[in-house]
Design an enzyme around this catalytic site. Sequence first.
Site, mmCIF file in Angstrom:
data_model
loop_
_atom_site.group_PDB
_atom_site.id
_atom_site.type_symbol
_atom_site.label_atom_id
_atom_site.label_comp_id
_atom_site.label_asym_id
_atom_site.label_seq_id
_atom_site.Cartn_x
_atom_site.Cartn_y
_atom_site.Cartn_z
ATOM 1 N N LYS A 167 -6.749 7.092 9.550
ATOM 2 C CA LYS A 167 -6.071 5.791 9.707
ATOM 3 C C LYS A 167 -6.718 4.900 8.579
ATOM 4 C CE LYS A 167 -3.509 1.932 12.319
ATOM 5 N NZ LYS A 167 -2.674 1.631 13.218
ATOM 6 N N CYS A 223 -3.158 -2.795 23.439
ATOM 7 C CA CYS A 223 -2.417 -2.092 22.642
ATOM 8 C C CYS A 223 -2.508 -1.490 22.294
ATOM 9 C CB CYS A 223 -1.683 -3.307 21.793
ATOM 10 S SG CYS A 223 -1.100 -3.135 20.280
ATOM 11 N N HIS A 255 0.447 -1.360 -0.008
ATOM 12 C CA HIS A 255 -0.034 0.489 -0.148
ATOM 13 C C HIS A 255 0.883 1.390 -0.139
ATOM 14 C CE1 HIS A 255 0.883 0.850 3.909
ATOM 15 N NE2 HIS A 255 0.632 -0.548 4.567
ATOM 16 N N CYS A 297 0.924 -6.621 16.742
ATOM 17 C CA CYS A 297 2.968 -5.931 16.837
ATOM 18 C C CYS A 297 4.089 -7.490 16.781
ATOM 19 C CB CYS A 297 3.135 -5.155 17.738
ATOM 20 S SG CYS A 297 1.801 -4.059 18.146
ATOM 21 N N CYS A 347 0.619 -8.779 21.660
ATOM 22 C CA CYS A 347 0.254 -8.443 21.207
ATOM 23 C C CYS A 347 0.370 -9.232 20.105
ATOM 24 C CB CYS A 347 0.124 -6.606 20.864
ATOM 25 S SG CYS A 347 -1.401 -6.240 19.499
ATOM 26 N N HIS A 374 -3.207 -1.458 18.098
ATOM 27 C CA HIS A 374 -4.300 -2.076 17.561
ATOM 28 C C HIS A 374 -5.585 -2.238 18.457
ATOM 29 C CE1 HIS A 374 -0.584 -4.088 16.338
ATOM 30 N NE2 HIS A 374 -1.577 -4.387 15.050
ATOM 31 N N HIS A 393 4.128 1.321 2.307
ATOM 32 C CA HIS A 393 5.207 0.446 1.918
ATOM 33 C C HIS A 393 6.138 1.247 0.355
ATOM 34 C CE1 HIS A 393 2.521 -2.681 2.692
ATOM 35 N NE2 HIS A 393 3.257 -2.776 4.053
ATOM 36 N N LYS A 408 -8.070 -1.587 5.574
ATOM 37 C CA LYS A 408 -9.098 -2.051 4.772
ATOM 38 C C LYS A 408 -10.318 -1.748 5.542
ATOM 39 C CE LYS A 408 -7.738 -6.404 2.871
ATOM 40 N NZ LYS A 408 -7.072 -7.701 2.395
HETATM 41 N N1 MSP Z 1 7.808 -6.388 8.945
HETATM 42 C C1 MSP Z 1 8.376 -6.185 9.752
HETATM 43 C C2 MSP Z 1 9.632 -4.817 9.598
HETATM 44 C C3 MSP Z 1 11.262 -5.756 9.288
HETATM 45 S S1 MSP Z 1 12.459 -4.928 8.723
HETATM 46 C C4 MSP Z 1 13.729 -6.179 8.945
HETATM 47 C C5 MSP Z 1 7.279 -4.102 9.343
HETATM 48 N N2 MSP Z 1 6.571 -5.078 8.036
HETATM 49 S S2 MSP Z 1 5.613 -4.117 8.273
HETATM 50 O O1 MSP Z 1 5.136 -4.765 6.263
HETATM 51 O O2 MSP Z 1 4.232 -3.750 8.790
HETATM 52 O O3 MSP Z 1 6.077 -2.198 7.296
HETATM 53 C C6 MSP Z 1 6.552 -1.770 8.402
HETATM 54 C C7 MSP Z 1 6.872 -0.169 7.112
HETATM 55 O O4 MSP Z 1 5.634 0.274 6.051
HETATM 56 C C8 MSP Z 1 6.666 1.371 7.839
HETATM 57 O O5 MSP Z 1 8.559 0.995 8.905
HETATM 58 C C9 MSP Z 1 7.154 1.506 6.449
HETATM 59 O O6 MSP Z 1 8.378 1.673 6.367
HETATM 60 C C10 MSP Z 1 6.488 1.578 5.677
HETATM 61 N N3 MSP Z 1 4.733 1.921 6.011
HETATM 62 C C11 MSP Z 1 3.740 0.766 6.499
HETATM 63 N N4 MSP Z 1 2.073 1.322 6.535
HETATM 64 C C12 MSP Z 1 2.701 3.048 6.352
HETATM 65 C C13 MSP Z 1 2.319 4.783 6.393
HETATM 66 N N5 MSP Z 1 1.355 5.072 6.607
HETATM 67 N N6 MSP Z 1 3.103 5.819 6.388
HETATM 68 C C14 MSP Z 1 4.982 5.477 6.008
HETATM 69 N N7 MSP Z 1 4.939 4.457 5.906
HETATM 70 C C15 MSP Z 1 4.414 2.884 6.122
HETATM 71 O O7 MSP Z 1 6.916 -3.545 10.186
#
Ligand code: MSP
Length: 510
Positions: free
Chosen positions: A295, A143, A18, A129, A126, A146, A21, A298
């Site tokens: 936020k 949490c 999304h 997390c 949690c 969540h 990412h 989905k």
């Molecule tokens: N799997 C762990 C990270 C392990 S790294 C060794 C994780 N994954 S995650 O799918 O939740 O990805 C988190 C990351 O996605 C955030 O740190 C950021 O890079 C990105 N983002 C997810 N949602 C976001 C926003 N709403 N805004 C900006 N970036 C965010 O955590």
Amino acid sequence: MNRIYITTPLYYVNAEPHLGHTYTTVVADALKRYYRSIGYETFLLTGTDEHGDKIAQAAAANGTTPKEYADRISGIFRSTWDTCGIAYDHFIRTTDDYHQDYVRRVLQKIYDAGDIYFGEYGGFYCYGCERFYTEKELVDGKCPDHQTTPDFISEKNYFFRMSKYQQPLIDAIQRKPDLIRPERYRSEVLAFLREPLEDLCISRPTSRLQWGIPMPFDDKYVTYVWFDALLNYVSGLDHQGSDAFATFWPVAQHFIAKDILKPHAIYWPTMLMAAGLPLYDHLNVHGYWVMDSGKMSKSLGNVIRPLEMKARFGMDAFRYFLLREMAFGQDAKFSEDALVTRINADLANNLGNLVSRVLAMQQKYFGGKVQPLPKDWPAEDVELRDKFAQAEKELHGYLAELQFHRALESVWSALDHANRYVVQTAPFTLIKDPAKQERVGAVLHHLLEAVRTLARLLAPFLPETARELGALLALDGDALRVPWGEGFGTGHQVNPPKVLFPRIETEPKR
Ligand code: MSP
């Protein structure tokens, strides 16, 4: 040779790619392209994080095995980045054999050194997390991320002696003020480190979770997800050969959002210390994208998908918005209105109009053939060149500080100037006077130089557009890099204009 190693987080495979990412991945990609353009050797690593309760639960909910589920979603991440044109060098999965072997080797090493021990653990867990919370960290017993009430779990587990590295970590952060940046996140970490650091629980009993890497010294336990996931940053390099590790690890720059600051700023450096490895060069932390409606989720149906954005607006327009709108480190708001306004104002009007006006006049007045420049340039021509030189200088400075939005602002201020120069020099009026033909040729020549400079400066941010500009100017690679005034031989033929960014018509607001 200068080098940089850039990483994104490994994204969990329990959700499809999304906006969030995509932002981190686009930032990493733009920076890689930028450093490559200034002669650095670069390596960009991204991938997926596939072990743990969360994934096992998501797979079960989908009526499939964790491996099948992870294969599918990981494949979606990879193909999404491919379709979006992300120039990653390697895509790592935590289920890759070489990664699992690497994790086991490091665990064994730390265990042999006495920094992993067996103990009793109780805490509020949690599942969302994938971590235990202390009572203090919970908000109204829930949490904070969540809003769910965590289960209290007590069990025997393996622990990493993280507390031992508290002082060395504080020293490392103090020795290198920009190890963690921007400053606000460094302060947050130092504030956290003012309290005693606890040891980290790094295992789960297989009676409760099988979907993980077995502990090398006890097969009744699997590794806790963070210990597994964080090691990707070194296993992914090591997999390229020991040279790649020696070359790139010292120049490692991690990109993450603030949600995973603690694992990256505390667990990871202490793990590296225990493993006898040097720390990363920088941890770069950005803020969160929030939707107008709050936020992104989905259930609210407001999840922004990169492929849909690409299909509707074009990847470059989406990239531009992401990079231009968020001040790295702070939160930013996403709304389609803001996206459309930016596309129309900055891309369709400002950039698009300049390019189409210049190429249309070049075509109409000179059949597309570039005209000579005189030896002496009037002040307004020198000023135009200098504005672009200044933008380029500012761009280097801002990118060194990860200020992507300011870097783009600088380029757009030169672009604004170029549009004003068109009005000021008025080639469309001069052309009516046969005695002014030469001046019109020179004015357009300068404007083509402006477009050429834009193709070069914008390439890391808007790679497709930069390629199109090069094609319109009938120039490639090296020709884009020579100084102002040397880009076009007299008689060089440029192409007629085309619409780079169509204006997006919106429904009139009631
Ligand atoms: N799997 C762990 C990270 C392990 S790294 C060794 C994780 N994954 S995650 O799918 O939740 O990805 C988190 C990351 O996605 C955030 O740190 C950021 O890079 C990105 N983002 C997810 N949602 C976001 C926003 N709403 N805004 C900006 N970036 C965010 O955590």
